[in-house]
Design a protein around this motif. Structure first.
Motif, PDB file in Angstrom:
ATOM      1  N   ILE A  95      53.183  41.047  50.749  1.00  8.11           N
ATOM      2  CA  ILE A  95      51.850  40.449  50.825  1.00  8.11           C
ATOM      3  C   ILE A  95      51.913  38.947  50.588  1.00  8.11           C
ATOM      4  O   ILE A  95      51.233  38.167  51.272  1.00  8.11           O
ATOM      5  CB  ILE A  95      50.905  41.129  49.813  1.00  8.11           C
TER       6      ILE A  95
ATOM      7  N   TYR B 176      48.338  46.569  54.049  1.00 11.94           N
ATOM      8  CA  TYR B 176      49.575  46.080  53.424  1.00 11.94           C
ATOM      9  C   TYR B 176      50.753  47.019  53.693  1.00 11.94           C
ATOM     10  O   TYR B 176      51.902  46.579  53.745  1.00 11.94           O
ATOM     11  CB  TYR B 176      49.389  45.861  51.910  1.00 11.94           C
TER      12      TYR B 176
ATOM     13  N   GLY C 243      44.584  37.798  50.805  1.00 17.46           N
ATOM     14  CA  GLY C 243      45.851  38.288  50.279  1.00 17.46           C
ATOM     15  C   GLY C 243      45.715  38.858  48.876  1.00 17.46           C
ATOM     16  O   GLY C 243      46.312  39.890  48.548  1.00 17.46           O
TER      17      GLY C 243
ATOM     18  N   GLN D 263      46.525  42.718  47.515  1.00 17.14           N
ATOM     19  CA  GLN D 263      47.360  42.986  46.354  1.00 17.14           C
ATOM     20  C   GLN D 263      46.622  43.849  45.334  1.00 17.14           C
ATOM     21  O   GLN D 263      47.214  44.752  44.721  1.00 17.14           O
ATOM     22  CB  GLN D 263      47.811  41.684  45.708  1.00 17.14           C
TER      23      GLN D 263
END
Length: 323
Positions: free
Chosen positions: A14, A46, A303, A307
């Motif tokens: 990621i 992801y 992003g 995560q």
């Protein structure tokens, strides 16, 4: 335009994803160009980075779920026109939705109804369509009274729970104690804390020893669900399916791959994505189901959002809003 991309074939994390200037794509036959207004974030976003996709060329734009406004229609498109609000679940093999503009297959899209926001539409797609397909394409609900839905606080589980309740079914769901308050407004008939109770024993107790008529498994280990099923029961698996099933139970086992419709090469299956999306959004507009968008992020936080999903730090749905 700016797009959130996997820059090279060796970028498998990621934190290796970047925003990058890319050409605005041109829609081909049967396609439309959409100005992105919102995108939904999903675990698959992801996972495909980490696992890789053989069909990708690089840089590759990520993202499957888009809601926005049609800018341009390609040859042969008659169902949509510029200025129309639309949304849809895309093909992971081609450049995706995490960009200021995206090309999409027109047949897989649906208009966004009045009263449904771009954020609600984008947040309804991958998880909502997976739940919808499990219940209304894979399962036969005619003789289903009780349903066990795993991970009721998750994206697929929460949507499946709402759809099953709207269909008049008795719904049991597995939810850890810390997430039961989040699920309570969806009115499950029973929440089973899988960390504290024997789920199989509880299912049997709550069904007078018969088991449930349908299980929607979003978590894997489907063999554990076989003793939880009633005779003539149905098991719909989002991940893997059990390798052995006792024929004496007369069970039906189905595997679900939502995005496989794009990869099938069958126009009828792609068009069914559009039909399912239209019906699902109508239910959102009628407030039968809620995608449970808990946070709206900016593109700069995309992003970070992925995560958080990977780290299991999200309850409900994350959506990114584009200006």
């Amino acid at each position: 335009m700016q797009a959130f991309v996997v820059p090279t074939a060796t970028s498998r994390t990621i934190d290796g994803l970047v925003w990058q200037e890319r050409p605005v794509p041109t829609p081909g036959a049967g396609e439309v160009l959409i100005r992105t207004r919102a995108v939904g974030l999903n675990p698959v976003d992801y996972k495909v980075v980490e696992e890789g996709v053989a069909a990708w060329t690089f840089p590759h734009t990520l993202g499957l779920d888009v809601a926005g406004v049609i800018q341009q229609v390609g040859p042969g498109v008659t169902a949509f026109q510029p200025g129309q609000r639309v949304c849809g679940h895309g093909n992971l093999a081609v450049n995706g939705a995490f960009a200021e503009s995206v090309v999409a297959t027109a047949a897989a899209l649906a208009p966004i109804p009045v009263g449904v926001s771009f954020e609600q539409a984008a947040g309804s797609l991958c998880a909502g369509l997976t739940a919808y397909q499990a219940l209304f394409r894979k399962a036969n609900l005619a003789n289903v009274r009780t349903v066990l839905i795993h991970a009721g606080a998750g994206g697929v589980g929460s949507m499946a729970l709402q759809l099953a309740k709207a269909a008049g079914k008795r719904v049991l769901t597995t939810v850890s104690a810390g997430k039961q308050a989040f699920v309570a407004p969806l009115h499950p008939d029973a929440c089973l804390d899988y960390r504290q109770v024997n789920v199989t024993r509880e299912v049997r107790r709550l069904t007078a020893g018969h088991g449930v008529d349908l299980v929607v498994n979003t978590i894997g280990h489907p063999e554990k669900d076989l003793p939880r099923l009633a005779y003539n029961g149905q098991l719909v698996c989002v991940l893997d399916t059990p390798t052995q099933v006792d024929p004496a139970q007369a069970l039906t086992v189905s595997n679900l791959d939502l995005g496989g419709a794009h990869r099938s090469g069958d126009p009828a299956q792609v068009a069914d994505l559009g039909r399912m999306t239209a019906d699902l959004l109508a239910r959102v507009a009628q407030k039968q189901v809620d995608p449970l968008v808990t946070q709206i992020l900016t593109p700069a936080d995309l992003g970070t959002g992925l995560q958080r999903i990977k780290d299991h730090r999200v309850v409900g749905k994350l959506v990114v809003r584009f200006d």
